[in-house]
Design a protein around this motif. Structure first.
Motif, PDB file in Angstrom:
ATOM      1  N   LEU A   5       0.834  -1.206   0.000  1.00 53.86           N
ATOM      2  CA  LEU A   5       0.000   0.000   0.000  1.00 53.86           C
ATOM      3  C   LEU A   5       0.865   1.251   0.000  1.00 53.86           C
ATOM      4  CD1 LEU A   5      -2.893  -0.903   2.478  1.00 53.86           C
ATOM      5  CD2 LEU A   5      -2.986  -0.781  -0.005  1.00 53.86           C
ATOM      6  N   HIS A   6       1.928   1.238   0.794  1.00 50.04           N
ATOM      7  CA  HIS A   6       2.858   2.363   0.787  1.00 50.04           C
ATOM      8  C   HIS A   6       3.427   2.583  -0.618  1.00 50.04           C
ATOM      9  CE1 HIS A   6       3.123   3.637   4.927  1.00 50.04           C
ATOM     10  NE2 HIS A   6       3.205   2.373   5.329  1.00 50.04           N
ATOM     11  N   ARG A   7       3.807   1.501  -1.252  1.00 46.88           N
ATOM     12  CA  ARG A   7       4.406   1.608  -2.588  1.00 46.88           C
ATOM     13  C   ARG A   7       3.399   2.170  -3.590  1.00 46.88           C
ATOM     14  NH1 ARG A   7       7.572  -4.257  -2.644  1.00 46.88           N
ATOM     15  NH2 ARG A   7       9.413  -3.553  -1.460  1.00 46.88           N
ATOM     16  N   ALA A   8       2.160   1.667  -3.526  1.00 48.96           N
ATOM     17  CA  ALA A   8       1.123   2.148  -4.450  1.00 48.96           C
ATOM     18  C   ALA A   8       0.841   3.629  -4.233  1.00 48.96           C
ATOM     19  CB  ALA A   8      -0.153   1.329  -4.289  1.00 48.96           C
ATOM     20  N   LEU A   9       0.727   4.048  -2.972  1.00 44.13           N
ATOM     21  CA  LEU A   9       0.464   5.452  -2.676  1.00 44.13           C
ATOM     22  C   LEU A   9       1.647   6.334  -3.053  1.00 44.13           C
ATOM     23  CD1 LEU A   9      -1.365   5.022   0.745  1.00 44.13           C
ATOM     24  CD2 LEU A   9      -2.381   5.775  -1.409  1.00 44.13           C
ATOM     25  N   PRO A  19       0.341  15.898 -13.221  1.00 44.11           N
ATOM     26  CA  PRO A  19      -0.737  14.983 -13.615  1.00 44.11           C
ATOM     27  C   PRO A  19      -0.845  14.674 -15.103  1.00 44.11           C
ATOM     28  CG  PRO A  19      -1.529  16.624 -12.062  1.00 44.11           C
ATOM     29  CD  PRO A  19      -0.163  17.052 -12.475  1.00 44.11           C
ATOM     30  N   THR A  20      -0.461  15.643 -15.949  1.00 43.50           N
ATOM     31  CA  THR A  20      -0.633  15.409 -17.389  1.00 43.50           C
ATOM     32  C   THR A  20       0.611  14.816 -18.041  1.00 43.50           C
ATOM     33  OG1 THR A  20       0.075  17.687 -17.888  1.00 43.50           O
ATOM     34  CG2 THR A  20      -2.296  17.292 -17.583  1.00 43.50           C
ATOM     35  N   ARG A  21       1.698  14.736 -17.303  1.00 41.17           N
ATOM     36  CA  ARG A  21       2.925  14.162 -17.849  1.00 41.17           C
ATOM     37  C   ARG A  21       2.838  12.642 -17.860  1.00 41.17           C
ATOM     38  NH1 ARG A  21       8.926  13.888 -15.148  1.00 41.17           N
ATOM     39  NH2 ARG A  21       9.686  12.377 -16.636  1.00 41.17           N
ATOM     40  N   GLU A  22       3.497  12.022 -18.815  1.00 43.61           N
ATOM     41  CA  GLU A  22       3.521  10.561 -18.896  1.00 43.61           C
ATOM     42  C   GLU A  22       4.857  10.046 -18.349  1.00 43.61           C
ATOM     43  OE1 GLU A  22       2.826   9.718 -22.998  1.00 43.61           O
ATOM     44  OE2 GLU A  22       1.023  10.981 -23.053  1.00 43.61           O
ATOM     45  N   TYR A  23       4.778   9.193 -17.334  1.00 43.89           N
ATOM     46  CA  TYR A  23       5.964   8.616 -16.708  1.00 43.89           C
ATOM     47  C   TYR A  23       6.157   7.182 -17.193  1.00 43.89           C
ATOM     48  CZ  TYR A  23       5.896  12.458 -13.305  1.00 43.89           C
ATOM     49  OH  TYR A  23       5.909  13.687 -12.697  1.00 43.89           O
ATOM     50  N   THR A  24       7.383   6.818 -17.540  1.00 38.05           N
ATOM     51  CA  THR A  24       7.657   5.456 -17.980  1.00 38.05           C
ATOM     52  C   THR A  24       7.796   4.534 -16.771  1.00 38.05           C
ATOM     53  OG1 THR A  24      10.064   5.714 -17.938  1.00 38.05           O
ATOM     54  CG2 THR A  24       8.903   6.351 -19.984  1.00 38.05           C
ATOM     55  N   LEU A  25       7.666   3.243 -17.028  1.00 34.80           N
ATOM     56  CA  LEU A  25       7.862   2.246 -15.971  1.00 34.80           C
ATOM     57  C   LEU A  25       9.248   2.387 -15.358  1.00 34.80           C
ATOM     58  CD1 LEU A  25       7.213  -0.343 -14.368  1.00 34.80           C
ATOM     59  CD2 LEU A  25       7.932  -1.652 -16.377  1.00 34.80           C
ATOM     60  N   THR A  26      10.247   2.602 -16.196  1.00 34.33           N
ATOM     61  CA  THR A  26      11.618   2.728 -15.696  1.00 34.33           C
ATOM     62  C   THR A  26      11.759   3.923 -14.764  1.00 34.33           C
ATOM     63  OG1 THR A  26      12.510   1.698 -17.698  1.00 34.33           O
ATOM     64  CG2 THR A  26      14.027   3.039 -16.383  1.00 34.33           C
ATOM     65  N   ILE A  28       9.441   5.390 -12.965  1.00 32.54           N
ATOM     66  CA  ILE A  28       8.702   5.169 -11.722  1.00 32.54           C
ATOM     67  C   ILE A  28       9.431   4.168 -10.831  1.00 32.54           C
ATOM     68  CG2 ILE A  28       6.525   4.324 -10.737  1.00 32.54           C
ATOM     69  CD1 ILE A  28       5.202   5.250 -13.415  1.00 32.54           C
ATOM     70  N   ALA A  29       9.868   3.057 -11.425  1.00 29.00           N
ATOM     71  CA  ALA A  29      10.539   2.016 -10.641  1.00 29.00           C
ATOM     72  C   ALA A  29      11.865   2.516 -10.076  1.00 29.00           C
ATOM     73  CB  ALA A  29      10.764   0.781 -11.508  1.00 29.00           C
ATOM     74  N   ASP A  30      12.644   3.189 -10.893  1.00 23.32           N
ATOM     75  CA  ASP A  30      13.960   3.647 -10.440  1.00 23.32           C
ATOM     76  C   ASP A  30      13.826   4.719  -9.372  1.00 23.32           C
ATOM     77  OD1 ASP A  30      14.987   1.882 -12.227  1.00 23.32           O
ATOM     78  OD2 ASP A  30      15.756   3.378 -13.644  1.00 23.32           O
ATOM     79  N   HIS A  31      12.848   5.600  -9.520  1.00 23.71           N
ATOM     80  CA  HIS A  31      12.666   6.665  -8.525  1.00 23.71           C
ATOM     81  C   HIS A  31      12.362   6.078  -7.147  1.00 23.71           C
ATOM     82  CE1 HIS A  31      11.532  10.661  -6.992  1.00 23.71           C
ATOM     83  NE2 HIS A  31      10.556  10.030  -6.357  1.00 23.71           N
ATOM     84  N   HIS A  32      11.599   4.981  -7.122  1.00 29.38           N
ATOM     85  CA  HIS A  32      11.205   4.379  -5.848  1.00 29.38           C
ATOM     86  C   HIS A  32      12.063   3.173  -5.482  1.00 29.38           C
ATOM     87  CE1 HIS A  32       7.527   6.605  -7.067  1.00 29.38           C
ATOM     88  NE2 HIS A  32       7.461   6.855  -5.779  1.00 29.38           N
ATOM     89  N   GLY A  37       9.534  -5.616 -12.142  1.00 28.55           N
ATOM     90  CA  GLY A  37       8.389  -6.516 -12.163  1.00 28.55           C
ATOM     91  C   GLY A  37       7.381  -6.181 -11.075  1.00 28.55           C
ATOM     92  N   THR A  38       7.890  -5.868  -9.884  1.00 27.29           N
ATOM     93  CA  THR A  38       7.014  -5.477  -8.773  1.00 27.29           C
ATOM     94  C   THR A  38       6.279  -4.183  -9.099  1.00 27.29           C
ATOM     95  OG1 THR A  38       8.479  -6.510  -7.156  1.00 27.29           O
ATOM     96  CG2 THR A  38       6.950  -4.842  -6.325  1.00 27.29           C
ATOM     97  N   CYS A  39       7.012  -3.225  -9.639  1.00 30.52           N
ATOM     98  CA  CYS A  39       6.422  -1.939  -9.999  1.00 30.52           C
ATOM     99  C   CYS A  39       5.356  -2.120 -11.080  1.00 30.52           C
ATOM    100  CB  CYS A  39       7.514  -0.987 -10.474  1.00 30.52           C
ATOM    101  SG  CYS A  39       6.928   0.693 -10.784  1.00 30.52           S
ATOM    102  N   ALA A  40       5.638  -2.974 -12.058  1.00 29.86           N
ATOM    103  CA  ALA A  40       4.681  -3.216 -13.142  1.00 29.86           C
ATOM    104  C   ALA A  40       3.380  -3.819 -12.614  1.00 29.86           C
ATOM    105  CB  ALA A  40       5.299  -4.144 -14.190  1.00 29.86           C
ATOM    106  N   ASN A  41       3.479  -4.695 -11.620  1.00 28.53           N
ATOM    107  CA  ASN A  41       2.285  -5.307 -11.036  1.00 28.53           C
ATOM    108  C   ASN A  41       1.437  -4.285 -10.282  1.00 28.53           C
ATOM    109  OD1 ASN A  41       2.668  -7.915 -11.991  1.00 28.53           O
ATOM    110  ND2 ASN A  41       3.965  -8.501 -10.273  1.00 28.53           N
ATOM    111  N   ILE A  42       2.120  -3.380  -9.542  1.00 31.78           N
ATOM    112  CA  ILE A  42       1.392  -2.329  -8.825  1.00 31.78           C
ATOM    113  C   ILE A  42       0.692  -1.416  -9.821  1.00 31.78           C
ATOM    114  CG2 ILE A  42       1.625  -0.316  -7.309  1.00 31.78           C
ATOM    115  CD1 ILE A  42       3.994  -1.778  -5.982  1.00 31.78           C
TER     116      ILE A  42
END
Length: 243
Positions: A5-9, A19-26, A28-32, A37-42
């Motif tokens: 839940l912490h990760r999702a929030l 809000p209007t910018r598009e963030y890539t999986l990479t 988002i995952a690298d920032h956190h 794979g975990t990030c993609a599932n969330i």
């Protein structure tokens, strides 16, 4: 403390910064500092619940409709809401029935904006319904290319008999959608004794939304129906000119 839940929030808060910018999986995952794979599932879960939307296959992520609805923030599809707001108020005043502006996200019909009538007995609609289970959802699907309609049916299945009767095959679905498109109007009598009517709204030459009215079946007389349909079409034309 539930870690996922912490990760999702954290992901939601990160994307909400712009809000209007598009963030890539990479990104988002690298920032956190998350496993990709975990990030993609969330993200998949948040997309399914429409708190985040994915902009095309293997493209970026941005805030989705439900994130905006949660705070009643009308920034989502702001141009569409801005064009529709005043005409919808005038529509509701003219027919004294609730009007709504909707879009489709995946297999869901989502209400962006609504104007309620002031009658003692009102029909209450859900913000989030299936495409098949609403006049506005069916109408938007009817205006998509046939290849998209086929993809939709094969991805999400056909409607249950109690939701949309008489649609037992893909061919029957395509025929029903073609009839809606030819009429430029969808009317749905639900099992909840509510009638929904919808007409298309165009954005950049494509039907991206629908304007609808819904009311208790007890008020759905022939005279009132004709008045609603005329007012719906006139209001949609006014919104389409603005868009």
């Amino acid at each position: 403390m539930i870690q996922v839940l912490h990760r999702a929030l954290n992901i939601l808060e990160f994307i909400a910064q712009h809000p209007t910018r598009e963030y890539t999986l990479t990104e988002i995952a690298d920032h956190h500092q998350l496993n990709h794979g975990t990030c993609a599932n969330i993200l998949k879960t948040l997309v399914t619940r429409r708190y985040i939307e994915q902009v095309g296959h293997k493209k970026g992520y941005r805030l989705g409709a439900m994130s905006y609805h949660l705070t009643r923030n009308q920034a989502y599809k702001r141009d569409l809401i801005a064009a529709a707001d005043l005409p919808m108020q005038q529509l509701t005043q003219a027919i004294n029935e609730t009007s709504l502006l909707t879009i489709v996200v995946n297999d869901r019909r989502i209400t962006l904006h609504s104007v309620e009538c002031d009658r003692d007995i009102q029909a209450r609609g859900n913000v989030d319904r299936t495409v098949y289970d609403s006049a506005t959802g069916r109408l938007i699907l009817a205006y998509q290319p046939e290849a998209e309609q086929v993809r939709f049916a094969r991805t999400y299945g056909l409607p249950a008999e109690e939701v949309w009767s008489g649609i037992a095959t893909e061919a029957q679905l395509l025929q029903a959608l073609a009839q809606l498109r030819e009429a430029g109007l969808a009317i749905d009598h639900t099992s909840r004794q509510i009638v929904g009517l919808a007409v298309p709204l165009y954005q950049q030459g494509r039907v991206e939304a629908a304007l609808g009215v819904f009311l208790p079946e007890l008020r759905y007389t022939d005279t009132h129906r004709d008045k609603i349909i005329r007012a719906l079409r006139q209001t949609a034309e006014q919104i389409n000119q603005t868009l």
